[in-house]
Write an enzyme that holds these catalytic residues in place. Sequence first.
Site, mmCIF file in Angstrom:
data_model
loop_
_atom_site.group_PDB
_atom_site.id
_atom_site.type_symbol
_atom_site.label_atom_id
_atom_site.label_comp_id
_atom_site.label_asym_id
_atom_site.label_seq_id
_atom_site.Cartn_x
_atom_site.Cartn_y
_atom_site.Cartn_z
ATOM 1 N N GLY A 36 0.833 -1.212 0.000
ATOM 2 C CA GLY A 36 0.000 0.000 0.000
ATOM 3 C C GLY A 36 0.864 1.257 0.000
ATOM 4 O O GLY A 36 0.678 2.167 -0.813
ATOM 5 N N HIS A 37 1.856 1.308 0.908
ATOM 6 C CA HIS A 37 2.763 2.462 0.951
ATOM 7 C C HIS A 37 3.548 2.568 -0.363
ATOM 8 O O HIS A 37 3.737 3.661 -0.898
ATOM 9 C CB HIS A 37 3.813 2.308 2.065
ATOM 10 C CG HIS A 37 3.258 2.231 3.451
ATOM 11 N ND1 HIS A 37 3.281 1.082 4.195
ATOM 12 C CD2 HIS A 37 2.674 3.172 4.231
ATOM 13 C CE1 HIS A 37 2.759 1.311 5.389
ATOM 14 N NE2 HIS A 37 2.363 2.568 5.439
ATOM 15 N N GLN A 148 -6.261 6.004 0.144
ATOM 16 C CA GLN A 148 -7.718 6.099 0.300
ATOM 17 C C GLN A 148 -8.241 5.233 1.445
ATOM 18 O O GLN A 148 -9.338 5.441 1.924
ATOM 19 C CB GLN A 148 -8.384 5.723 -1.038
ATOM 20 C CG GLN A 148 -9.895 5.678 -1.035
ATOM 21 C CD GLN A 148 -10.519 7.019 -0.642
ATOM 22 O OE1 GLN A 148 -9.948 8.077 -0.874
ATOM 23 N NE2 GLN A 148 -11.694 6.966 -0.025
ATOM 24 N N ARG A 187 -1.287 -2.859 10.588
ATOM 25 C CA ARG A 187 -1.883 -3.529 11.752
ATOM 26 C C ARG A 187 -2.402 -4.938 11.419
ATOM 27 O O ARG A 187 -2.775 -5.668 12.338
ATOM 28 C CB ARG A 187 -2.996 -2.670 12.354
ATOM 29 C CG ARG A 187 -2.464 -1.449 13.093
ATOM 30 C CD ARG A 187 -3.551 -0.738 13.871
ATOM 31 N NE ARG A 187 -3.021 0.284 14.761
ATOM 32 C CZ ARG A 187 -3.033 1.590 14.506
ATOM 33 N NH1 ARG A 187 -3.559 2.040 13.384
ATOM 34 N NH2 ARG A 187 -2.540 2.452 15.366
#
Length: 281
Positions: A36-37, A148, A187
């Site tokens: 994602g990053h 998002q 997480r």
Amino acid sequence: MRTITHIDRMQKVSDDLKKEGKTIGFVPTMGFIHEGHLSLIDIANKNADVTVASLFVNPKQFTPTEDYRCYPRNLARDKKLLKKRGCSIFFYPDVDAMYSKYFKTEVYVRNLSKLLCGVRRKTHFKGVTTVVAKLFNILKPDIAVFGQKDAQQVIILKRMVEDLNFDVKIVIGPIIREDDGLAMSSRNIYLKKKEREEASVIFKSLKEAEKMIHDGERNASRIKKRMRRMISTKKSAAIDYIRIVETKELRSVNEINGEILIAVACFFGKARLIDNIIINL
Ligand code: PAF
């Protein structure tokens, strides 16, 4: 990739890049880097001359009962992944340098920060807006890229940028998902095997909501009820909220109309996961 730990140094490097006529693309992170990053790094690389990623586990955005101390960290791996993806500068400031013992100033976006995740995490968004304002002042980026997945964070940061006239363009990267649909998150590491399996129900419930709307359903309560029922079939799920709101003020809607955000927060064991979908009718 160059690592910078001192705030003054980072400010000087940014100023020098600007003088050379280079644009800066900024990806703020709290580390424990995942795809994602990295997808946000790709966006920064495409839209600016130099990409800077920051890693700062910001104590101010954790409420006292949350996981600040044990938030997952893996500096060496993070640096390796960012470098490989084409990040040019890695900014890794110290907590005491970011927040001196005399630190007093806070940036708070009223109303929006109290809703959705702000109900449970009362001081969370104040911590986010304060640190992002600081990082913007340190780096002076031309663009800043956010994911998002944190839909409310994005809406609040856009409001802050407009209200306080920050000279930066906010760019949003789409949610990156695992094969079964679970949104990537640092997480997710907290999930035990069964919880991990069950957690994909969040995305399935959002897809179900999307399908109901596609099939003509316009009643928000009926959609939320169906989602709640789906998620509740999973033993390890404890729903925090399911909300359907408009995207400007985050006010609940009864009727699906215009641009709406369907947002879910749900605990699976000790992991509190969030996900969302935006629908524009
Ligand atoms: O989205 C995050 O990881 C954090 O909230 C951010 C934007 C890096 C601020 O600490």
